[in-house]
Scaffold this motif. Structure first.
Motif, PDB file in Angstrom:
ATOM      1  N   ASN A   5       0.762  -1.087  -0.097  1.00 34.62           N
ATOM      2  CA  ASN A   5       0.065  -0.083   0.066  1.00 34.62           C
ATOM      3  C   ASN A   5       0.599   1.224   0.045  1.00 34.62           C
ATOM      4  O   ASN A   5       0.376   2.305  -0.457  1.00 34.62           O
ATOM      5  CB  ASN A   5      -0.906  -0.056   1.317  1.00 34.62           C
ATOM      6  CG  ASN A   5      -1.907  -1.006   1.162  1.00 34.62           C
ATOM      7  OD1 ASN A   5      -2.240  -1.421   0.100  1.00 34.62           O
ATOM      8  ND2 ASN A   5      -2.461  -1.561   2.423  1.00 34.62           N
ATOM      9  N   ASN A   6       1.926   1.324   0.552  1.00 36.56           N
ATOM     10  CA  ASN A   6       2.887   2.357   0.696  1.00 36.56           C
ATOM     11  C   ASN A   6       4.313   2.096   0.235  1.00 36.56           C
ATOM     12  O   ASN A   6       5.185   2.047   1.235  1.00 36.56           O
ATOM     13  CB  ASN A   6       2.766   3.141   2.004  1.00 36.56           C
ATOM     14  CG  ASN A   6       3.277   4.484   2.212  1.00 36.56           C
ATOM     15  OD1 ASN A   6       3.630   5.069   1.087  1.00 36.56           O
ATOM     16  ND2 ASN A   6       3.303   4.925   3.318  1.00 36.56           N
ATOM     17  N   PRO A   7       4.719   1.621  -0.760  1.00 38.40           N
ATOM     18  CA  PRO A   7       6.179   1.313  -0.997  1.00 38.40           C
ATOM     19  C   PRO A   7       7.252   2.288  -0.868  1.00 38.40           C
ATOM     20  O   PRO A   7       8.193   1.948  -0.617  1.00 38.40           O
ATOM     21  CB  PRO A   7       6.038   0.820  -2.612  1.00 38.40           C
ATOM     22  CG  PRO A   7       4.926   1.528  -3.171  1.00 38.40           C
ATOM     23  CD  PRO A   7       3.841   1.880  -2.003  1.00 38.40           C
ATOM     24  N   GLU A   8       6.702   3.642  -1.294  1.00 38.52           N
ATOM     25  CA  GLU A   8       7.735   4.877  -1.046  1.00 38.52           C
ATOM     26  C   GLU A   8       7.095   5.886   0.073  1.00 38.52           C
ATOM     27  O   GLU A   8       6.720   6.837  -0.665  1.00 38.52           O
ATOM     28  CB  GLU A   8       7.976   5.279  -2.215  1.00 38.52           C
ATOM     29  CG  GLU A   8       8.681   4.356  -3.253  1.00 38.52           C
ATOM     30  CD  GLU A   8       9.045   5.151  -4.689  1.00 38.52           C
ATOM     31  OE1 GLU A   8       8.456   5.814  -5.056  1.00 38.52           O
ATOM     32  OE2 GLU A   8       9.688   4.362  -5.308  1.00 38.52           O
ATOM     33  N   PRO A   9       7.132   5.729   1.237  1.00 37.08           N
ATOM     34  CA  PRO A   9       6.487   6.583   2.124  1.00 37.08           C
ATOM     35  C   PRO A   9       7.305   8.041   2.143  1.00 37.08           C
ATOM     36  O   PRO A   9       6.488   8.978   2.545  1.00 37.08           O
ATOM     37  CB  PRO A   9       6.789   5.965   3.664  1.00 37.08           C
ATOM     38  CG  PRO A   9       7.801   5.066   3.278  1.00 37.08           C
ATOM     39  CD  PRO A   9       7.675   4.393   1.793  1.00 37.08           C
ATOM     40  N   TRP A  10       8.431   8.136   1.664  1.00 40.15           N
ATOM     41  CA  TRP A  10       9.031   9.472   1.731  1.00 40.15           C
ATOM     42  C   TRP A  10       8.574  10.329   0.614  1.00 40.15           C
ATOM     43  O   TRP A  10       8.686  11.536   0.590  1.00 40.15           O
ATOM     44  CB  TRP A  10      10.675   9.084   1.406  1.00 40.15           C
ATOM     45  CG  TRP A  10      10.856   8.485   0.222  1.00 40.15           C
ATOM     46  CD1 TRP A  10      10.922   8.894  -0.874  1.00 40.15           C
ATOM     47  CD2 TRP A  10      11.349   7.179   0.210  1.00 40.15           C
ATOM     48  NE1 TRP A  10      11.409   7.600  -1.686  1.00 40.15           N
ATOM     49  CE2 TRP A  10      11.311   6.591  -1.115  1.00 40.15           C
ATOM     50  CE3 TRP A  10      11.076   5.830   1.153  1.00 40.15           C
ATOM     51  CZ2 TRP A  10      11.607   5.349  -1.408  1.00 40.15           C
ATOM     52  CZ3 TRP A  10      11.460   4.601   0.945  1.00 40.15           C
ATOM     53  CH2 TRP A  10      11.675   4.287  -0.367  1.00 40.15           C
ATOM     54  N   ASN A  11       7.737   9.740  -0.447  1.00 38.05           N
ATOM     55  CA  ASN A  11       7.135  10.635  -1.191  1.00 38.05           C
ATOM     56  C   ASN A  11       6.069  11.470  -0.732  1.00 38.05           C
ATOM     57  O   ASN A  11       5.502  12.141  -1.311  1.00 38.05           O
ATOM     58  CB  ASN A  11       6.957  10.002  -2.591  1.00 38.05           C
ATOM     59  CG  ASN A  11       8.161   9.630  -3.427  1.00 38.05           C
ATOM     60  OD1 ASN A  11       9.036  10.466  -3.408  1.00 38.05           O
ATOM     61  ND2 ASN A  11       8.014   8.366  -4.229  1.00 38.05           N
TER      62      ASN A  11
END
Length: 76
Positions: A43-49
């Motif tokens: 659901n959230n592969p790149e949380p930094w984006n």
């Protein structure tokens, strides 16, 4: 070497407990609130984006006022 008395061990155990407890709490904070850690890759592969420029993720911000920052990167 003489053995330490009970009165000398109590502060030592207290300081070691406080140090270990604060280290564990800091590691938990890093694991749960750091944008570099992704616990849910589906659901959230790149949380930094998903961070906005005003989100403070550093533990201590000495000279940076995060509320006044503007977005300088493109949206994906």
């Amino acid at each position: 070497a003489a053995a330490a008395g009970r009165g000398e061990l109590i502060p030592l155990i207290g300081f070691i407990s406080v140090g270990m407890g604060s280290a564990v709490l800091y590691l938990l904070r890093l694991a749960l609130y750091s944008p570099d850690v992704s616990w849910d890759r589906k659901n959230n592969p790149e949380p930094w984006n998903k961070l906005s420029p005003t989100d403070q993720y550093k533990f201590l911000a000495v000279s940076t006022d995060y509320k006044s920052l503007k977005k300088e990167r493109p949206s994906f």
